[in-house]
Design a protein around this motif. Structure first.
Motif, PDB file in Angstrom:
ATOM      1  N   GLY A  50     -17.471   4.190  -2.305  1.00 41.90           N
ATOM      2  CA  GLY A  50     -17.364   4.788  -0.978  1.00 41.90           C
ATOM      3  C   GLY A  50     -16.679   6.127  -0.952  1.00 41.90           C
ATOM      4  O   GLY A  50     -17.012   6.973  -0.125  1.00 41.90           O
ATOM      5  N   VAL A  51     -15.713   6.360  -1.844  1.00 40.25           N
ATOM      6  CA  VAL A  51     -14.970   7.613  -1.780  1.00 40.25           C
ATOM      7  C   VAL A  51     -14.837   8.307  -3.125  1.00 40.25           C
ATOM      8  O   VAL A  51     -14.062   9.240  -3.264  1.00 40.25           O
ATOM      9  N   GLN A  52     -15.634   7.925  -4.120  1.00 38.79           N
ATOM     10  CA  GLN A  52     -15.386   8.464  -5.446  1.00 38.79           C
ATOM     11  C   GLN A  52     -15.996   9.840  -5.664  1.00 38.79           C
ATOM     12  O   GLN A  52     -15.536  10.583  -6.516  1.00 38.79           O
ATOM     13  N   ALA A  91     -11.152   3.751  -6.322  1.00 39.06           N
ATOM     14  CA  ALA A  91     -11.631   4.087  -4.985  1.00 39.06           C
ATOM     15  C   ALA A  91     -12.928   3.381  -4.643  1.00 39.06           C
ATOM     16  O   ALA A  91     -13.209   3.120  -3.472  1.00 39.06           O
ATOM     17  N   ASN A 122      -7.782   8.608   1.999  1.00 39.30           N
ATOM     18  CA  ASN A 122      -9.071   9.226   2.268  1.00 39.30           C
ATOM     19  C   ASN A 122      -9.360   9.263   3.770  1.00 39.30           C
ATOM     20  O   ASN A 122      -9.753  10.289   4.328  1.00 39.30           O
ATOM     21  N   GLU A 123      -9.144   8.128   4.428  1.00 39.48           N
ATOM     22  CA  GLU A 123      -9.400   8.051   5.869  1.00 39.48           C
ATOM     23  C   GLU A 123      -8.484   8.999   6.642  1.00 39.48           C
ATOM     24  O   GLU A 123      -8.909   9.670   7.585  1.00 39.48           O
ATOM     25  N   VAL A 150      -8.109   4.584  -0.386  1.00 38.98           N
ATOM     26  CA  VAL A 150      -8.989   4.532   0.785  1.00 38.98           C
ATOM     27  C   VAL A 150      -8.228   4.937   2.041  1.00 38.98           C
ATOM     28  O   VAL A 150      -8.738   5.676   2.896  1.00 38.98           O
ATOM     29  N   ARG A 151      -6.983   4.487   2.164  1.00 36.83           N
ATOM     30  CA  ARG A 151      -6.184   4.862   3.335  1.00 36.83           C
ATOM     31  C   ARG A 151      -5.904   6.363   3.350  1.00 36.83           C
ATOM     32  O   ARG A 151      -5.985   7.010   4.397  1.00 36.83           O
ATOM     33  N   THR A 182       0.829  -1.197   0.000  1.00 33.81           N
ATOM     34  CA  THR A 182       0.000   0.000   0.000  1.00 33.81           C
ATOM     35  C   THR A 182       0.869   1.255   0.000  1.00 33.81           C
ATOM     36  O   THR A 182       0.587   2.226  -0.711  1.00 33.81           O
ATOM     37  N   ASP A 212     -18.846  13.496  -0.688  1.00 35.18           N
ATOM     38  CA  ASP A 212     -17.936  13.306   0.446  1.00 35.18           C
ATOM     39  C   ASP A 212     -17.882  14.546   1.320  1.00 35.18           C
ATOM     40  O   ASP A 212     -18.002  14.485   2.542  1.00 35.18           O
ATOM     41  N   SER A 261      -7.707  -2.970  -7.133  1.00 35.85           N
ATOM     42  CA  SER A 261      -7.818  -3.198  -5.689  1.00 35.85           C
ATOM     43  C   SER A 261      -6.571  -2.719  -4.951  1.00 35.85           C
ATOM     44  O   SER A 261      -6.653  -2.216  -3.823  1.00 35.85           O
ATOM     45  N   GLY A 286      -6.663   1.065  -5.053  1.00 34.93           N
ATOM     46  CA  GLY A 286      -7.833   1.427  -4.251  1.00 34.93           C
ATOM     47  C   GLY A 286      -7.534   1.395  -2.766  1.00 34.93           C
ATOM     48  O   GLY A 286      -7.996   2.246  -2.003  1.00 34.93           O
TER      49      GLY A 286
END
Length: 204
Positions: free
Chosen positions: A122-124, A119, A65-66, A62-63, A15, A129, A55, A58
């Motif tokens: 969930g985060v696109q 993404a 994003n969080e 996602v990381r 990642t 958002d 994936s 992605g």
């Protein structure tokens, strides 16, 4: 070391490597082979953890994003008034855009289709958002009587999201977004009156 710990360590390395590659080349130009090379693992070992490029990248997105939203919430918790929170939000958004280590906005704007594919749902969506992010702050401001009590929070949150994206990313002639005092004045002069206005008034 257990197998689970080892797997987590390799996954984190992959990642991290995916983030490094996206920072340097973007989503489209990043390859699975390059990520594996940066992570110091074989392609075969990479595929034990991620079935494909989507994936893999992605997981990095996602990381990011969080981490971005966590940092933004921590920043805004330092102040209570909505006008100051929005001014801080604009400054934070500019940091995210200017800092190559915070890739979210850059990737969304430059490679929107690839970003969405990696993404996931969930985060696109940048506007949804941001609207979701600002919604609880508007609720709190309504409870403090800073904005109109009859405001439609969902609608107002989306409008705030659109306004703040523009202020943070689109250059203009009359406002320097790097000037914190000027941004706060702008928010108080133009954004807050819109949130304080009676939503039942049509303007006809």
């Amino acid at each position: 070391m257990t197998t689970g710990t080892a797997s987590k360590s390799v996954r984190d390395r992959l990642t991290d490597a995916a983030e490094v590659c996206m920072r340097a080349k973007g989503i489209r130009a990043t390859t699975v082979s390059e990520v594996a090379e940066v992570a110091g693992v074989s392609r075969g070992w990479l595929y034990r953890h991620f079935p494909d490029k989507v994936s893999l990248l992605g997981a990095a997105i996602v990381r990011l994003n969080e981490a971005y939203w966590s940092e933004a919430r921590a920043l805004l918790e330092q102040v209570e008034c909505l006008d100051r929170q929005m001014a801080l939000g604009i400054r934070h958004a500019r940091t995210a855009y200017d800092d190559p280590g915070a890739l979210l906005m850059k990737l969304r704007m430059e490679e929107p289709e690839e970003f969405a594919a990696c993404a996931g749902a969930g985060v696109q969506g940048l506007v949804p958002d941001l609207a979701d992010f600002w919604s609880p702050y508007l609720v709190a401001a309504r409870d403090r009587d800073e904005i109109h009590p009859d405001i439609d929070v969902a609608e107002a949150s989306e409008w705030v999201a659109r306004v703040l994206i523009s202020l943070a990313t689109v250059p203009g002639d009359t406002l320097d977004p790097e000037n914190a005092d000027a941004v706060l004045i702008h928010v108080r002069r133009y954004v807050m009156p819109g949130l304080k206005a009676d939503p039942a008034v049509s303007g006809d």
